[in-house]
Write a protein that holds these residues in place. Sequence first.
Motif, PDB file in Angstrom:
ATOM      1  N   ARG A 266       0.825  -1.205   0.000  1.00  0.00           N
ATOM      2  CA  ARG A 266       0.000   0.000   0.000  1.00  0.00           C
ATOM      3  C   ARG A 266       0.860   1.256   0.000  1.00  0.00           C
ATOM      4  N   SER A 267       2.005   1.183   0.661  1.00  0.00           N
ATOM      5  CA  SER A 267       2.899   2.339   0.678  1.00  0.00           C
ATOM      6  C   SER A 267       3.738   2.420  -0.587  1.00  0.00           C
ATOM      7  N   GLN A 268       3.938   1.288  -1.261  1.00  0.00           N
ATOM      8  CA  GLN A 268       4.741   1.258  -2.485  1.00  0.00           C
ATOM      9  C   GLN A 268       3.930   1.611  -3.725  1.00  0.00           C
ATOM     10  N   ALA A 269       2.640   1.353  -3.701  1.00  0.00           N
ATOM     11  CA  ALA A 269       1.782   1.665  -4.841  1.00  0.00           C
ATOM     12  C   ALA A 269       1.542   3.175  -4.908  1.00  0.00           C
ATOM     13  N   LEU A 270       1.010   3.625  -6.015  1.00  0.00           N
ATOM     14  CA  LEU A 270       0.665   5.036  -6.142  1.00  0.00           C
ATOM     15  C   LEU A 270      -0.439   5.394  -5.147  1.00  0.00           C
ATOM     16  N   SER A 271      -0.508   6.643  -4.750  1.00  0.00           N
ATOM     17  CA  SER A 271      -1.565   7.094  -3.858  1.00  0.00           C
ATOM     18  C   SER A 271      -2.918   6.929  -4.550  1.00  0.00           C
ATOM     19  N   LEU A 272      -3.984   7.058  -3.785  1.00  0.00           N
ATOM     20  CA  LEU A 272      -5.318   6.917  -4.372  1.00  0.00           C
ATOM     21  C   LEU A 272      -5.529   7.923  -5.498  1.00  0.00           C
ATOM     22  N   ASP A 273      -5.217   9.169  -5.254  1.00  0.00           N
ATOM     23  CA  ASP A 273      -5.413  10.209  -6.274  1.00  0.00           C
ATOM     24  C   ASP A 273      -4.526   9.970  -7.488  1.00  0.00           C
ATOM     25  N   ASP A 274      -3.268   9.623  -7.243  1.00  0.00           N
ATOM     26  CA  ASP A 274      -2.356   9.390  -8.366  1.00  0.00           C
ATOM     27  C   ASP A 274      -2.763   8.149  -9.159  1.00  0.00           C
TER      28      ASP A 274
END
Length: 286
Positions: A266-274
């Motif tokens: 979850r920290s490695q993936a893109l943020s929700l908005d991105d």
Amino acid sequence: MSDGTGGAGGAEAPCGGGEPERSDSLRTFGEVVKAFRKRAGLTQEEFAPRVRYSVPTVASIEQGRRFPPLDFVERAEDVLDAFGALRGAARHLSRQPGLASWFRQWARFEAEAVSLYTYECRVVPGLLQTEGYARTLFTNQLPPLGDDQIEARWVARAERQRLLRERPNTAFSFILEEHLFLRRTGGTEGTRELISHVLDLAELRNVEVQVMPLVRNAHAGMAGPMQLLETPEARWFAYNEGQRGGMFVSERKEVSVLQMRYARMRSQALSLDDSLGLLQQMRGAS
């Protein structure tokens, strides 16, 4: 990840196989529910709120198209004063049309989960698939499926997808690899439709979608796809699926390892908005 539906995603007999069994047990259970409901003088519209499920869900159960959640059985038993008949009938429900035998235990927990986390690197998860995308997976499965088998898998998958809207208090989290959309399974138009569908679902308050970018020098999910869920009793379970079968994980230490990996992803993936921004960009370019 696969879903026991013939097209990875979580519940029928996905890309990897897993032949669903056919049985009259669900239809029989549905007829028993309907008989007791009518005996009580209740319509589906009157019965549904008493068991705290929607009318479409009650209808699906009575038609034998949906596996009854455990709390439905208990509430229906009490509401209909069924003399233990529904509990007894539910104990003999061992088969679910359109669902691979090795997926059914997970499907029952999934239907009652308060949290459901999914990481997928092979195909878009079944809960997020469009009909066109799912049918493309089914028609390309080997050994080939018959028309009736494909239809059964789609019906099972479509029923599972109701969870996203019928369980607004369940938190759904999805981490999807960017390459799943770049593959263009189902063609350019099919991919555009799929991305639009995922973006629409991501607008639901209980659904989060994150994209793992193609280039990432650290990735905690290299061992493969996974699903995690939390039950109403605050127990966590996991499910992993391969080419020809699935593994239900209940051992707390093993589940804890997968929770740790999912949290890191979850920290490695893109943020929700991105993530949504990238999907919108990909839709425009497809």
